[in-house]
Design a protein around this motif. Structure first.
Motif, PDB file in Angstrom:
ATOM      1  N   UNK A 262       0.852  -1.193   0.000  1.00 51.71           N
ATOM      2  CA  UNK A 262       0.000   0.000   0.000  1.00 51.71           C
ATOM      3  C   UNK A 262       0.886   1.242   0.000  1.00 51.71           C
ATOM      4  N   UNK A 263       2.074   1.117   0.582  1.00 52.41           N
ATOM      5  CA  UNK A 263       3.128   2.122   0.449  1.00 52.41           C
ATOM      6  C   UNK A 263       4.229   1.486  -0.395  1.00 52.41           C
ATOM      7  N   UNK A 264       4.409   1.915  -1.660  1.00 53.40           N
ATOM      8  CA  UNK A 264       5.382   1.284  -2.552  1.00 53.40           C
ATOM      9  C   UNK A 264       6.756   1.140  -1.905  1.00 53.40           C
ATOM     10  N   UNK A 265       7.485   0.110  -2.318  1.00 54.71           N
ATOM     11  CA  UNK A 265       8.767  -0.191  -1.676  1.00 54.71           C
ATOM     12  C   UNK A 265       9.704  -0.875  -2.644  1.00 54.71           C
ATOM     13  N   UNK A 266      10.990  -0.765  -2.368  1.00 56.43           N
ATOM     14  CA  UNK A 266      11.995  -1.531  -3.077  1.00 56.43           C
ATOM     15  C   UNK A 266      12.045  -2.944  -2.530  1.00 56.43           C
ATOM     16  N   UNK A 267      12.796  -3.808  -3.199  1.00 55.08           N
ATOM     17  CA  UNK A 267      12.860  -5.203  -2.768  1.00 55.08           C
ATOM     18  C   UNK A 267      13.454  -5.335  -1.372  1.00 55.08           C
ATOM     19  N   UNK A 268      14.512  -4.588  -1.099  1.00 50.30           N
ATOM     20  CA  UNK A 268      15.121  -4.642   0.232  1.00 50.30           C
ATOM     21  C   UNK A 268      14.175  -4.143   1.310  1.00 50.30           C
ATOM     22  N   UNK A 269      13.461  -3.054   1.033  1.00 52.16           N
ATOM     23  CA  UNK A 269      12.485  -2.536   1.985  1.00 52.16           C
ATOM     24  C   UNK A 269      11.395  -3.570   2.251  1.00 52.16           C
ATOM     25  N   UNK A 270      10.930  -4.181   1.179  1.00 53.96           N
ATOM     26  CA  UNK A 270       9.872  -5.190   1.295  1.00 53.96           C
ATOM     27  C   UNK A 270      10.336  -6.345   2.185  1.00 53.96           C
ATOM     28  N   UNK A 271      11.573  -6.789   1.972  1.00 57.08           N
ATOM     29  CA  UNK A 271      12.115  -7.885   2.777  1.00 57.08           C
ATOM     30  C   UNK A 271      12.190  -7.502   4.248  1.00 57.08           C
ATOM     31  N   UNK A 272      12.618  -6.268   4.532  1.00 59.38           N
ATOM     32  CA  UNK A 272      12.737  -5.841   5.925  1.00 59.38           C
ATOM     33  C   UNK A 272      11.360  -5.666   6.572  1.00 59.38           C
ATOM     34  N   UNK A 273      10.396  -5.162   5.825  1.00 55.16           N
ATOM     35  CA  UNK A 273       9.057  -4.988   6.382  1.00 55.16           C
ATOM     36  C   UNK A 273       8.452  -6.324   6.814  1.00 55.16           C
ATOM     37  N   UNK A 274       8.712  -7.368   6.036  1.00 53.00           N
ATOM     38  CA  UNK A 274       8.073  -8.659   6.284  1.00 53.00           C
ATOM     39  C   UNK A 274       8.992  -9.663   6.960  1.00 53.00           C
ATOM     40  N   UNK A 275      10.235  -9.237   7.231  1.00 54.84           N
ATOM     41  CA  UNK A 275      11.203 -10.116   7.898  1.00 54.84           C
ATOM     42  C   UNK A 275      11.441 -11.398   7.082  1.00 54.84           C
ATOM     43  N   UNK A 276      11.606 -11.220   5.771  1.00 54.07           N
ATOM     44  CA  UNK A 276      11.938 -12.334   4.891  1.00 54.07           C
ATOM     45  C   UNK A 276      13.222 -11.989   4.146  1.00 54.07           C
ATOM     46  N   UNK A 277      13.801 -12.955   3.459  1.00 56.35           N
ATOM     47  CA  UNK A 277      15.042 -12.696   2.738  1.00 56.35           C
ATOM     48  C   UNK A 277      14.766 -11.862   1.485  1.00 56.35           C
ATOM     49  N   UNK A 278      15.800 -11.189   1.000  1.00 58.56           N
ATOM     50  CA  UNK A 278      15.662 -10.410  -0.228  1.00 58.56           C
ATOM     51  C   UNK A 278      15.311 -11.325  -1.400  1.00 58.56           C
ATOM     52  N   UNK A 279      15.918 -12.512  -1.434  1.00 57.72           N
ATOM     53  CA  UNK A 279      15.616 -13.461  -2.510  1.00 57.72           C
ATOM     54  C   UNK A 279      14.142 -13.858  -2.484  1.00 57.72           C
ATOM     55  N   UNK A 280      13.602 -14.088  -1.286  1.00 58.52           N
ATOM     56  CA  UNK A 280      12.196 -14.456  -1.156  1.00 58.52           C
ATOM     57  C   UNK A 280      11.296 -13.298  -1.565  1.00 58.52           C
ATOM     58  N   UNK A 281      11.650 -12.083  -1.131  1.00 61.28           N
ATOM     59  CA  UNK A 281      10.854 -10.907  -1.503  1.00 61.28           C
ATOM     60  C   UNK A 281      10.836 -10.726  -3.015  1.00 61.28           C
ATOM     61  N   UNK A 282      11.988 -10.922  -3.648  1.00 61.11           N
ATOM     62  CA  UNK A 282      12.087 -10.784  -5.099  1.00 61.11           C
ATOM     63  C   UNK A 282      11.231 -11.818  -5.809  1.00 61.11           C
ATOM     64  N   UNK A 283      11.237 -13.052  -5.314  1.00 57.25           N
ATOM     65  CA  UNK A 283      10.449 -14.120  -5.938  1.00 57.25           C
ATOM     66  C   UNK A 283       8.947 -13.870  -5.769  1.00 57.25           C
ATOM     67  N   UNK A 285       7.541 -10.990  -5.405  1.00 55.23           N
ATOM     68  CA  UNK A 285       7.211  -9.866  -6.280  1.00 55.23           C
ATOM     69  C   UNK A 285       7.100 -10.329  -7.734  1.00 55.23           C
ATOM     70  N   UNK A 286       7.975 -11.235  -8.144  1.00 51.42           N
ATOM     71  CA  UNK A 286       7.924 -11.732  -9.520  1.00 51.42           C
ATOM     72  C   UNK A 286       6.605 -12.440  -9.802  1.00 51.42           C
ATOM     73  N   UNK A 287       6.177 -13.292  -8.864  1.00 47.60           N
ATOM     74  CA  UNK A 287       4.927 -14.038  -9.051  1.00 47.60           C
ATOM     75  C   UNK A 287       3.736 -13.079  -9.102  1.00 47.60           C
ATOM     76  N   UNK A 288       3.716 -12.107  -8.201  1.00 52.90           N
ATOM     77  CA  UNK A 288       2.604 -11.151  -8.163  1.00 52.90           C
ATOM     78  C   UNK A 288       2.611 -10.238  -9.388  1.00 52.90           C
ATOM     79  N   UNK A 289       3.804  -9.913  -9.875  1.00 55.74           N
ATOM     80  CA  UNK A 289       3.900  -9.098 -11.092  1.00 55.74           C
ATOM     81  C   UNK A 289       3.368  -9.875 -12.293  1.00 55.74           C
ATOM     82  N   UNK A 290       3.724 -11.163 -12.383  1.00 54.13           N
ATOM     83  CA  UNK A 290       3.241 -12.015 -13.474  1.00 54.13           C
ATOM     84  C   UNK A 290       1.716 -12.125 -13.434  1.00 54.13           C
ATOM     85  N   UNK A 291       1.153 -12.109 -12.216  1.00 61.23           N
ATOM     86  CA  UNK A 291      -0.296 -12.202 -12.061  1.00 61.23           C
ATOM     87  C   UNK A 291      -0.998 -10.865 -12.283  1.00 61.23           C
TER      88      UNK A 291
END
Length: 319
Positions: A262-283, A285-291
């Motif tokens: 709801x507040x746009x974010x970079x991949x690193x920001x997204x990972x920190x917000x959700x306490x997940x790895x950057x690789x996981x955040x990127x993946x 995001x890729x799936x949601x972008x494809x959808x």
């Protein structure tokens, strides 16, 4: 009373922290675990989080006074994102600065840890770093998704206010206890303090851990105003798992990705917000972008993610 004085230039230099600073979040969370005044959201969080506190976290709590104050060196300015960079910066604080900020407020008989910290002992610094690290891992970490969601939701609301009413409307509606008139932002506190922005601007950061506004004003630094985040409806995590149709459709983490964007974010920001790895955040995001649920803009090697209109509809948000 706290009075923040704006020039015309300062009104145009009001910005938000895109995500909470990890050390300030730790200090505010530790403060909320005390007996002082907190928001309803913080009280609900405290009932769950208090059981996660461990003795090794003691050095962090030693720096939070019974009135909720903590020294400025606990929340230093950090050039790089992430908890470890922040802890590294904290542990590099000169001993004379620690003494200057702590010594005047300590009783004659102080805890051995504080005495060692005032002397600049390396073991005391390591204990403080370990305390912050463990506090984030065991106390803040399990709530990371909900905390990220709260931060993102507040920023989304404030963004719409700026779009429709401008910065002055934002300042006028920041909190019921905050008054804005003729370039002066003020709120009640048990002491008198004036902040002259003088062209520096003001950074804003919502927090679910406070029930009042807090101002952090240091020389040569843009002042920071922490204010109570808009309260989201209380939902038990177990109930959310069983009743959240979006989580059932996408999976809990991907649903959380959408909500926090709801507040746009970079991949690193997204990972920190959700306490997940950057690789996981990127993946994710890729799936949601494809959808077709998010878009990704790339600038200078950095990916920046935001919701598509379809995702906004899924979340039940106003366009």
């Amino acid at each position: 009373m706290i009075r923040i004085h704006f020039t015309a230039a300062d009104v145009g230099r009001v910005t938000f922290l895109p995500e909470p600073e990890p050390l300030r979040q730790a200090a505010l969370a530790a403060r909320a675990l005390g007996a002082g005044q907190t928001s309803a959201t913080a009280r609900r969080w405290r009932r769950v989080a208090a059981s996660r506190v461990r003795p090794a976290m003691g050095p962090l709590f030693k720096l939070i006074s019974p009135t909720g104050q903590f020294p400025g060196f606990l929340t230093p300015q950090v050039d790089r994102a992430g908890l470890e960079s922040a802890i590294e910066c904290l542990l590099e604080t000169p001993a004379d600065l620690m003494r200057a900020e702590l010594a005047p407020h300590l009783p004659a008989e102080i805890h051995p840890f504080l005495r060692a910290l005032l002397r600049g002992q390396a073991d005391a610094r390591r204990a403080l770093g370990g305390a912050v690290r463990e506090f984030h891992r065991l106390v803040v970490g399990p709530s990371a998704i909900d905390l990220g969601r709260a931060h993102a939701a507040d920023l989304a609301i404030r963004s719409r206010t700026v779009l429709t009413g401008g910065s002055e409307e934002l300042l006028a509606t920041l909190h019921p206890k905050v008054a804005w008139q003729d370039g002066l932002l003020s709120f009640s506190m048990p002491f008198e303090y004036d902040v002259k922005l003088a062209g520096r601007g003001l950074r804003l950061c919502p927090s679910p851990f406070v029930s009042e506004c807090l101002i952090f004003d240091e020389p040569a630094v843009v002042p920071l105003l922490v204010y109570p985040a808009v309260a989201l409806p209380a939902v038990d995590s177990d109930e959310r798992d069983s009743a959240d149709a979006l989580a059932e459709l996408l999976g809990r983490t991907r649903a959380a990705v959408l909500r926090t964007l709801a507040a746009p974010a970079g991949t690193g920001q997204l990972a920190r917000r959700l306490n997940i790895s950057i690789a996981s955040a990127s993946e994710h995001a890729r799936v949601l972008r494809t959808a077709g649920l998010l878009t990704t803009d790339r600038s200078r090697g950095t990916a920046h993610h935001s919701l598509t209109p379809i995702a906004v509809q899924l979340l039940g948000m106003d366009c």
